[in-house]
Design an enzyme around this catalytic site. Structure first.
Site, mmCIF file in Angstrom:
data_model
loop_
_atom_site.group_PDB
_atom_site.id
_atom_site.type_symbol
_atom_site.label_atom_id
_atom_site.label_comp_id
_atom_site.label_asym_id
_atom_site.label_seq_id
_atom_site.Cartn_x
_atom_site.Cartn_y
_atom_site.Cartn_z
ATOM 1 N N SER A 139 6.329 37.381 -20.034
ATOM 2 C CA SER A 139 6.932 36.052 -20.124
ATOM 3 C C SER A 139 6.354 35.087 -19.112
ATOM 4 C CB SER A 139 8.430 36.145 -19.828
ATOM 5 O OG SER A 139 9.082 36.895 -20.792
ATOM 6 N N HIS A 166 2.151 36.172 -26.233
ATOM 7 C CA HIS A 166 3.561 35.987 -25.868
ATOM 8 C C HIS A 166 4.392 35.592 -27.081
ATOM 9 C CE1 HIS A 166 6.703 33.660 -23.276
ATOM 10 N NE2 HIS A 166 7.123 34.884 -23.555
ATOM 11 N N GLU A 198 2.479 32.207 -28.000
ATOM 12 C CA GLU A 198 1.656 31.563 -26.960
ATOM 13 C C GLU A 198 0.521 32.533 -26.651
ATOM 14 O OE1 GLU A 198 3.542 28.938 -23.371
ATOM 15 O OE2 GLU A 198 4.320 30.940 -23.556
ATOM 16 N N ASN A 249 8.105 29.213 -20.693
ATOM 17 C CA ASN A 249 9.115 29.525 -19.678
ATOM 18 C C ASN A 249 9.076 28.607 -18.464
ATOM 19 O OD1 ASN A 249 10.696 31.547 -20.854
ATOM 20 N ND2 ASN A 249 8.941 32.930 -20.704
HETATM 21 N N1 CAA Z 1 16.651 39.878 -34.602
HETATM 22 C C1 CAA Z 1 16.060 39.671 -35.790
HETATM 23 N N2 CAA Z 1 16.468 38.728 -36.671
HETATM 24 C C2 CAA Z 1 17.536 37.982 -36.324
HETATM 25 C C3 CAA Z 1 18.208 38.140 -35.095
HETATM 26 C C4 CAA Z 1 17.725 39.143 -34.210
HETATM 27 N N3 CAA Z 1 18.269 39.353 -33.003
HETATM 28 N N4 CAA Z 1 19.234 37.258 -35.038
HETATM 29 C C5 CAA Z 1 19.203 36.553 -36.195
HETATM 30 N N5 CAA Z 1 18.180 36.988 -36.959
HETATM 31 C C6 CAA Z 1 17.792 36.471 -38.285
HETATM 32 C C7 CAA Z 1 18.863 36.693 -39.343
HETATM 33 O O1 CAA Z 1 18.715 37.970 -39.960
HETATM 34 C C8 CAA Z 1 18.562 35.553 -40.310
HETATM 35 O O2 CAA Z 1 17.456 35.924 -41.126
HETATM 36 P P1 CAA Z 1 17.352 35.427 -42.663
HETATM 37 O O3 CAA Z 1 17.324 33.923 -42.635
HETATM 38 O O4 CAA Z 1 16.042 36.022 -43.114
HETATM 39 O O5 CAA Z 1 18.527 35.963 -43.366
HETATM 40 C C9 CAA Z 1 18.097 34.408 -39.401
HETATM 41 O O6 CAA Z 1 17.671 35.046 -38.183
HETATM 42 C C10 CAA Z 1 19.200 33.405 -39.083
HETATM 43 O O7 CAA Z 1 20.286 34.156 -38.554
HETATM 44 P P2 CAA Z 1 21.801 33.692 -38.522
HETATM 45 O O8 CAA Z 1 22.052 32.757 -39.679
HETATM 46 O O9 CAA Z 1 22.672 34.886 -38.385
HETATM 47 O O10 CAA Z 1 21.933 32.975 -37.137
HETATM 48 P P3 CAA Z 1 21.489 31.552 -36.637
HETATM 49 O O11 CAA Z 1 21.219 30.593 -37.734
HETATM 50 O O12 CAA Z 1 22.496 31.250 -35.621
HETATM 51 O O13 CAA Z 1 20.078 31.843 -35.923
HETATM 52 C C11 CAA Z 1 18.740 32.417 -34.088
HETATM 53 C C12 CAA Z 1 19.905 32.835 -34.971
HETATM 54 C C13 CAA Z 1 17.458 32.305 -34.918
HETATM 55 C C14 CAA Z 1 18.574 33.513 -33.044
HETATM 56 C C15 CAA Z 1 19.074 31.005 -33.446
HETATM 57 O O14 CAA Z 1 20.311 31.080 -32.791
HETATM 58 C C16 CAA Z 1 18.022 30.555 -32.454
HETATM 59 O O15 CAA Z 1 16.979 30.041 -32.840
HETATM 60 N N6 CAA Z 1 18.314 30.718 -31.154
HETATM 61 C C17 CAA Z 1 17.388 30.320 -30.070
HETATM 62 C C18 CAA Z 1 16.313 31.373 -29.936
HETATM 63 C C19 CAA Z 1 15.329 31.028 -28.861
HETATM 64 O O16 CAA Z 1 15.368 30.005 -28.199
HETATM 65 N N7 CAA Z 1 14.386 31.946 -28.666
HETATM 66 C C20 CAA Z 1 13.394 31.838 -27.604
HETATM 67 C C21 CAA Z 1 13.902 32.587 -26.406
HETATM 68 S S1 CAA Z 1 12.801 32.440 -25.038
HETATM 69 C C22 CAA Z 1 11.612 33.578 -25.335
HETATM 70 O O17 CAA Z 1 11.633 34.334 -26.268
HETATM 71 C C23 CAA Z 1 10.485 33.621 -24.355
HETATM 72 C C24 CAA Z 1 10.696 34.451 -23.154
HETATM 73 O O18 CAA Z 1 9.679 34.877 -22.592
HETATM 74 C C25 CAA Z 1 11.994 34.670 -22.512
HETATM 75 P P1 NAD Z 2 13.720 45.575 -22.684
HETATM 76 O O1 NAD Z 2 14.369 45.933 -21.395
HETATM 77 O O2 NAD Z 2 14.565 45.322 -23.896
HETATM 78 O O3 NAD Z 2 12.655 46.729 -23.099
HETATM 79 C C1 NAD Z 2 11.674 47.252 -22.254
HETATM 80 C C2 NAD Z 2 11.332 48.669 -22.758
HETATM 81 O O4 NAD Z 2 10.161 49.128 -22.085
HETATM 82 C C3 NAD Z 2 12.447 49.697 -22.489
HETATM 83 O O5 NAD Z 2 12.783 50.352 -23.701
HETATM 84 C C4 NAD Z 2 11.814 50.679 -21.486
HETATM 85 O O6 NAD Z 2 12.241 52.020 -21.673
HETATM 86 C C5 NAD Z 2 10.340 50.525 -21.816
HETATM 87 N N1 NAD Z 2 9.426 50.890 -20.728
HETATM 88 C C6 NAD Z 2 9.546 50.582 -19.412
HETATM 89 N N2 NAD Z 2 8.473 51.052 -18.740
HETATM 90 C C7 NAD Z 2 7.662 51.652 -19.657
HETATM 91 C C8 NAD Z 2 6.408 52.322 -19.581
HETATM 92 N N3 NAD Z 2 5.784 52.476 -18.421
HETATM 93 N N4 NAD Z 2 5.866 52.816 -20.729
HETATM 94 C C9 NAD Z 2 6.496 52.671 -21.916
HETATM 95 N N5 NAD Z 2 7.697 52.052 -22.049
HETATM 96 C C10 NAD Z 2 8.266 51.547 -20.935
HETATM 97 O O7 NAD Z 2 12.800 44.317 -22.374
HETATM 98 P P2 NAD Z 2 12.331 43.123 -23.371
HETATM 99 O O8 NAD Z 2 13.353 42.055 -23.348
HETATM 100 O O9 NAD Z 2 11.883 43.719 -24.649
HETATM 101 O O10 NAD Z 2 11.083 42.553 -22.540
HETATM 102 C C11 NAD Z 2 9.836 43.225 -22.535
HETATM 103 C C12 NAD Z 2 8.748 42.266 -22.073
HETATM 104 O O11 NAD Z 2 8.702 41.137 -22.958
HETATM 105 C C13 NAD Z 2 8.942 41.692 -20.663
HETATM 106 O O12 NAD Z 2 7.684 41.504 -20.056
HETATM 107 C C14 NAD Z 2 9.596 40.345 -20.950
HETATM 108 O O13 NAD Z 2 9.391 39.409 -19.922
HETATM 109 C C15 NAD Z 2 8.863 39.936 -22.211
HETATM 110 N N6 NAD Z 2 9.564 38.965 -23.063
HETATM 111 C C16 NAD Z 2 10.926 39.034 -23.173
HETATM 112 C C17 NAD Z 2 11.582 38.112 -23.993
HETATM 113 C C18 NAD Z 2 13.071 38.166 -24.169
HETATM 114 O O14 NAD Z 2 13.638 37.206 -24.694
HETATM 115 N N7 NAD Z 2 13.745 39.235 -23.759
HETATM 116 C C19 NAD Z 2 10.839 37.160 -24.707
HETATM 117 C C20 NAD Z 2 9.440 37.146 -24.594
HETATM 118 C C21 NAD Z 2 8.825 38.057 -23.745
#
Ligand code: CAA
Ligand code: NAD
Length: 283
Positions: free
Chosen positions: A119, A140, A152, A190
């Site tokens: 991330s 990403h 990304e 992020n």
């Molecule tokens: N896994 C897989 N599919 C999922 C899911 C999950 N956890 N949650 C929902 N879905 C799917 C559903 O099955 C549904 O699919 P279909 O249209 O094919 O039937 C679709 O998503 C819409 O679901 P819902 O109608 O139940 O729910 P919603 O309309 O509220 O949408 C959401 C759910 C898409 C998650 C929406 O709330 C959303 O876009 N949230 C924001 C997500 C976001 O910002 N993501 C980025 C996070 S940051 C990141 O990822 C980067 C990082 O490094 C941290």
């Molecule tokens: P998570 O905690 O759900 O899963 C991590 C998994 O990796 C666990 O099942 C753990 O057992 C396994 N693991 C740890 N060390 C390992 C190793 N040495 N070999 C094999 N498996 C190992 O975490 P996550 O949310 O899936 O995040 C995973 C990565 O993706 C992180 O780098 C995170 O920053 C990135 N990421 C997370 C998100 C998010 O929304 N959670 C979005 C984009 C990117």
């Protein structure tokens, strides 16, 4: 180069989603986790999502079965020895990731590309831990992977144009939209998202409003699909904290200091949805 066989390392919420989209796009996929329980949970989640998609007439029963046939699970990383690509999705920690990349560098064939789903961590440093830095790149995905269109693609300073092109082509093949980004802390996604989440946590910490009310403001006022605290729980509060620490250290700017309340929750083991408790309860 053609990418036909992929290993995904880590079967958590991201790894399982990444493995699913590759298998649905026709690639042969091995999903690896060091924990058998996590591996079983990850694969069970993929099956459940595909079954739900069949139930909603989004895919056919045959498509579901063919996707599952292309997917295998293993706790042995050595099974990557005939893969063209690995996408690493283990915990957001540089030591763990560089250890994994060093190991993969020994196992994988010479032509293979090593990608990280990190991330925020520097791809340049991960690449430098291997003997093939020009074949290391950031790929990403966003959470939930099967739904979100963006990937990304992060170029390390050492990444070759051939490596970049192969990953951009693959991203399009799996029906996602690539955006090219240089290697700086938090990349684009992020660097912008996480300070907003951190500020939302400060708002609760300072007693300005409850988590529910902060989320309502952002959902109804800004049309965000999820409020920032629901989103933080969804991402994982440990991951949010690691990302803020990378931004804080990487830019040396106090505006990225992680909120003490976020630290406290992580110390308590309140990691959000995946642990059953975060800003909300999921029991
Ligand atoms: N896994 C897989 N599919 C999922 C899911 C999950 N956890 N949650 C929902 N879905 C799917 C559903 O099955 C549904 O699919 P279909 O249209 O094919 O039937 C679709 O998503 C819409 O679901 P819902 O109608 O139940 O729910 P919603 O309309 O509220 O949408 C959401 C759910 C898409 C998650 C929406 O709330 C959303 O876009 N949230 C924001 C997500 C976001 O910002 N993501 C980025 C996070 S940051 C990141 O990822 C980067 C990082 O490094 C941290
Ligand atoms: P998570 O905690 O759900 O899963 C991590 C998994 O990796 C666990 O099942 C753990 O057992 C396994 N693991 C740890 N060390 C390992 C190793 N040495 N070999 C094999 N498996 C190992 O975490 P996550 O949310 O899936 O995040 C995973 C990565 O993706 C992180 O780098 C995170 O920053 C990135 N990421 C997370 C998100 C998010 O929304 N959670 C979005 C984009 C990117």
């Amino acid at each position: 180069m053609s990418i036909n066989k992929v290993m995904v390392i880590g079967a958590g919420q991201m790894g399982a989603g990444i493995a699913q989209v590759f298998a649905q796009a026709g690639l042969s996929v091995i999903i690896n986790d060091l924990d058998q329980g996590a591996l079983d949970k990850g694969i069970a989640g993929i099956k459940k999502r595909l079954e739900r998609a069949v139930g909603k007439d989004k895919i056919s029963e045959t498509e579901k079965n063919e996707t599952l046939d292309r997917l295998a699970g293993t706790t042995d990383m050595n099974d990557a020895s005939d893969c063209d690509l690995v996408v690493e999705a283990v915990v957001e920690n540089m030591d763990v990731k560089t250890k994994v990349f060093k190991r993969l560098d020994e196992i994988m064939p010479e032509h293979a590309i090593l990608a990280s789903n990190t991330s925020s961590l520097p791809i340049t440093e991960i690449a430098a831990a291997t003997n093939r830095p020009s074949q290391v790149i950031g790929m990403h995905f966003m959470n939930p992977v099967p739904v979100m269109k963006l990937v990304e693609i992060i170029r390390a300073i050492q990444t070759s144009d051939d490596t970049y092109q192969a990953i951009e082509d693959l991203t399009k093949k799996i029906n996602k939209s690539p955006v090219e980004v240089e290697d700086f802390p938090g990349f684009v996604s992020n660097r912008i998202l996480m300070p907003m989440i951190n500020e939302a946590i400060y708002t609760v910490h300072e007693g300005v409003a409850s988590p529910e009310d902060v989320d309502t403001v952002m959902k109804l006022g800004m049309n965000h699909p999820m409020g920032p605290l629901t989103l933080a729980d969804f991402i994982g509060l440990d991951t949010c904290l690691y990302i803020m620490e990378v931004l804080h250290e990487g830019f040396g700017d106090s505006k990225y200091r992680p909120c003490p309340l976020l630290r406290k929750y992580v110390k308590a083991g309140w990691l959000g949805k995946k642990s059953g408790r975060g800003f909300y309860s999921y029991e």
